[in-house]
Write a protein that holds these residues in place. Sequence first.
Motif, PDB file in Angstrom:
ATOM      1  N   VAL A  91       0.860  -1.177   0.000  1.00 23.26           N
ATOM      2  CA  VAL A  91       0.000   0.000   0.000  1.00 23.26           C
ATOM      3  C   VAL A  91       0.899   1.230   0.000  1.00 23.26           C
ATOM      4  N   VAL A  92       0.533   2.244  -0.787  1.00 24.73           N
ATOM      5  CA  VAL A  92       1.291   3.497  -0.808  1.00 24.73           C
ATOM      6  C   VAL A  92       0.506   4.562  -0.043  1.00 24.73           C
ATOM      7  N   LEU A  93       1.204   5.260   0.852  1.00 24.51           N
ATOM      8  CA  LEU A  93       0.606   6.264   1.717  1.00 24.51           C
ATOM      9  C   LEU A  93       1.485   7.504   1.707  1.00 24.51           C
ATOM     10  N   VAL A 116      -5.489  14.573  -5.917  1.00 27.82           N
ATOM     11  CA  VAL A 116      -5.942  13.902  -7.136  1.00 27.82           C
ATOM     12  C   VAL A 116      -6.697  12.625  -6.804  1.00 27.82           C
ATOM     13  N   THR A 117      -6.125  11.791  -5.952  1.00 28.25           N
ATOM     14  CA  THR A 117      -6.733  10.501  -5.629  1.00 28.25           C
ATOM     15  C   THR A 117      -7.786  10.681  -4.546  1.00 28.25           C
ATOM     16  N   THR A 118      -9.011  10.255  -4.829  1.00 29.99           N
ATOM     17  CA  THR A 118     -10.110  10.438  -3.882  1.00 29.99           C
ATOM     18  C   THR A 118     -10.637   9.127  -3.309  1.00 29.99           C
ATOM     19  N   CYS A 119     -10.222   7.997  -3.862  1.00 30.43           N
ATOM     20  CA  CYS A 119     -10.638   6.702  -3.336  1.00 30.43           C
ATOM     21  C   CYS A 119      -9.504   5.704  -3.526  1.00 30.43           C
ATOM     22  N   CYS A 120      -9.578   4.600  -2.817  1.00 30.38           N
ATOM     23  CA  CYS A 120      -8.541   3.577  -2.936  1.00 30.38           C
ATOM     24  C   CYS A 120      -8.741   2.782  -4.219  1.00 30.38           C
ATOM     25  N   SER A 121      -7.636   2.375  -4.812  1.00 24.46           N
ATOM     26  CA  SER A 121      -7.682   1.629  -6.069  1.00 24.46           C
ATOM     27  C   SER A 121      -6.587   0.575  -6.056  1.00 24.46           C
ATOM     28  N   LEU A 122      -6.918  -0.643  -6.471  1.00 24.62           N
ATOM     29  CA  LEU A 122      -5.950  -1.737  -6.478  1.00 24.62           C
ATOM     30  C   LEU A 122      -5.427  -1.977  -7.882  1.00 24.62           C
ATOM     31  N   GLY A 123      -4.111  -2.078  -8.000  1.00 24.58           N
ATOM     32  CA  GLY A 123      -3.472  -2.419  -9.263  1.00 24.58           C
ATOM     33  C   GLY A 123      -2.727  -3.725  -9.128  1.00 24.58           C
ATOM     34  N   ARG A 124      -2.722  -4.518 -10.184  1.00 22.64           N
ATOM     35  CA  ARG A 124      -2.035  -5.816 -10.180  1.00 22.64           C
ATOM     36  C   ARG A 124      -1.063  -5.869 -11.345  1.00 22.64           C
ATOM     37  N   SER A 125       0.133  -6.350 -11.081  1.00 24.34           N
ATOM     38  CA  SER A 125       1.121  -6.506 -12.139  1.00 24.34           C
ATOM     39  C   SER A 125       0.901  -7.818 -12.875  1.00 24.34           C
ATOM     40  N   CYS A 126       1.515  -7.925 -14.038  1.00 23.71           N
ATOM     41  CA  CYS A 126       1.613  -9.221 -14.697  1.00 23.71           C
ATOM     42  C   CYS A 126       2.640 -10.052 -13.929  1.00 23.71           C
ATOM     43  N   HIS A 127       2.758 -11.323 -14.279  1.00 26.67           N
ATOM     44  CA  HIS A 127       3.791 -12.135 -13.656  1.00 26.67           C
ATOM     45  C   HIS A 127       5.163 -11.598 -14.042  1.00 26.67           C
ATOM     46  N   ILE A 128       6.030 -11.441 -13.051  1.00 25.06           N
ATOM     47  CA  ILE A 128       7.361 -10.882 -13.263  1.00 25.06           C
ATOM     48  C   ILE A 128       8.386 -11.985 -13.035  1.00 25.06           C
ATOM     49  N   SER A 129       9.255 -12.183 -13.992  1.00 24.13           N
ATOM     50  CA  SER A 129      10.271 -13.224 -13.882  1.00 24.13           C
ATOM     51  C   SER A 129      11.623 -12.615 -13.569  1.00 24.13           C
ATOM     52  N   GLY A 130      12.536 -13.465 -13.117  1.00 20.40           N
ATOM     53  CA  GLY A 130      13.911 -13.029 -12.890  1.00 20.40           C
ATOM     54  C   GLY A 130      14.155 -12.292 -11.596  1.00 20.40           C
ATOM     55  N   ALA A 155     -10.495  -0.650   2.586  1.00 19.19           N
ATOM     56  CA  ALA A 155      -9.895  -1.154   1.343  1.00 19.19           C
ATOM     57  C   ALA A 155      -8.843  -2.217   1.631  1.00 19.19           C
ATOM     58  N   LEU A 156      -8.057  -2.041   2.681  1.00 27.27           N
ATOM     59  CA  LEU A 156      -7.063  -3.046   3.055  1.00 27.27           C
ATOM     60  C   LEU A 156      -7.736  -4.372   3.391  1.00 27.27           C
ATOM     61  N   ALA A 157      -8.832  -4.294   4.151  1.00 29.20           N
ATOM     62  CA  ALA A 157      -9.555  -5.509   4.522  1.00 29.20           C
ATOM     63  C   ALA A 157     -10.194  -6.165   3.303  1.00 29.20           C
TER      64      ALA A 157
END
Length: 214
Positions: free
Chosen positions: A12-14, A43-57, A95-97
């Motif tokens: 989480v970024v705070l 700018v940010t008014t609500c929590c939002s979740l982002g997911r990366s693709c699978h990262i190798s290496g 949002a964390l929960a």
Amino acid sequence: MADSNEMTINLVVLGRPQTGKSAAGNSLLGSSDFESRCSPSSVTTCCSLGRSCHISGIIRRNGCEIALRVQVLDTPSYPHSGLSKEQLRDTVSSALARHFGEEGLHLALLVLRADLPLCPDESDHAIQFMQELLGPTWKDFTAVLLTHADKAEEAGFSEEAYLRSASITLLSLLSSVQHKYIFLDNQKSIIKEERAIILSKLLNFIRQNNYQAL
């Protein structure tokens, strides 16, 4: 957190307005999931979740490469131009929960600008908010992300020189989180190799907690 072939870390970024939280989240994900721009209001008014693709290496286990997936929860800034402290705390806690309830949060990233001094009041407010949000063990699960590191570099500071010249307030904060910090230039897209280094550092912080989560 992981099966035999895959590992997911939850972050989480705070931080305060215009510190680069959303841009940092995008850099960690290797995407543009979060809106990031200059603005006279938050700018940010609500929590939002982002997911990366699978990262190798990035990580190996028992001699085998493990696919890493990164999940980042972007949050409204604190203080916020349109939300009270209580509203913001409740929003982030919910949002964390909701997003990390089963696996838990592995690391909170407190985002500060490397090109601006950290004032005692600002540090105190940030620490108080982290304590209220994450509980008494917040220090074990928090790292400091120093954004706009390119500005410090342009001013002639290496990371070592920057820390030698840093204020007592910042040094005290870094000490309280066991010197878990990362410098990040999030004014431009980081290249794959730089992202791998940053993610490796984050994984090392998480490994120090034996991969436990809040």
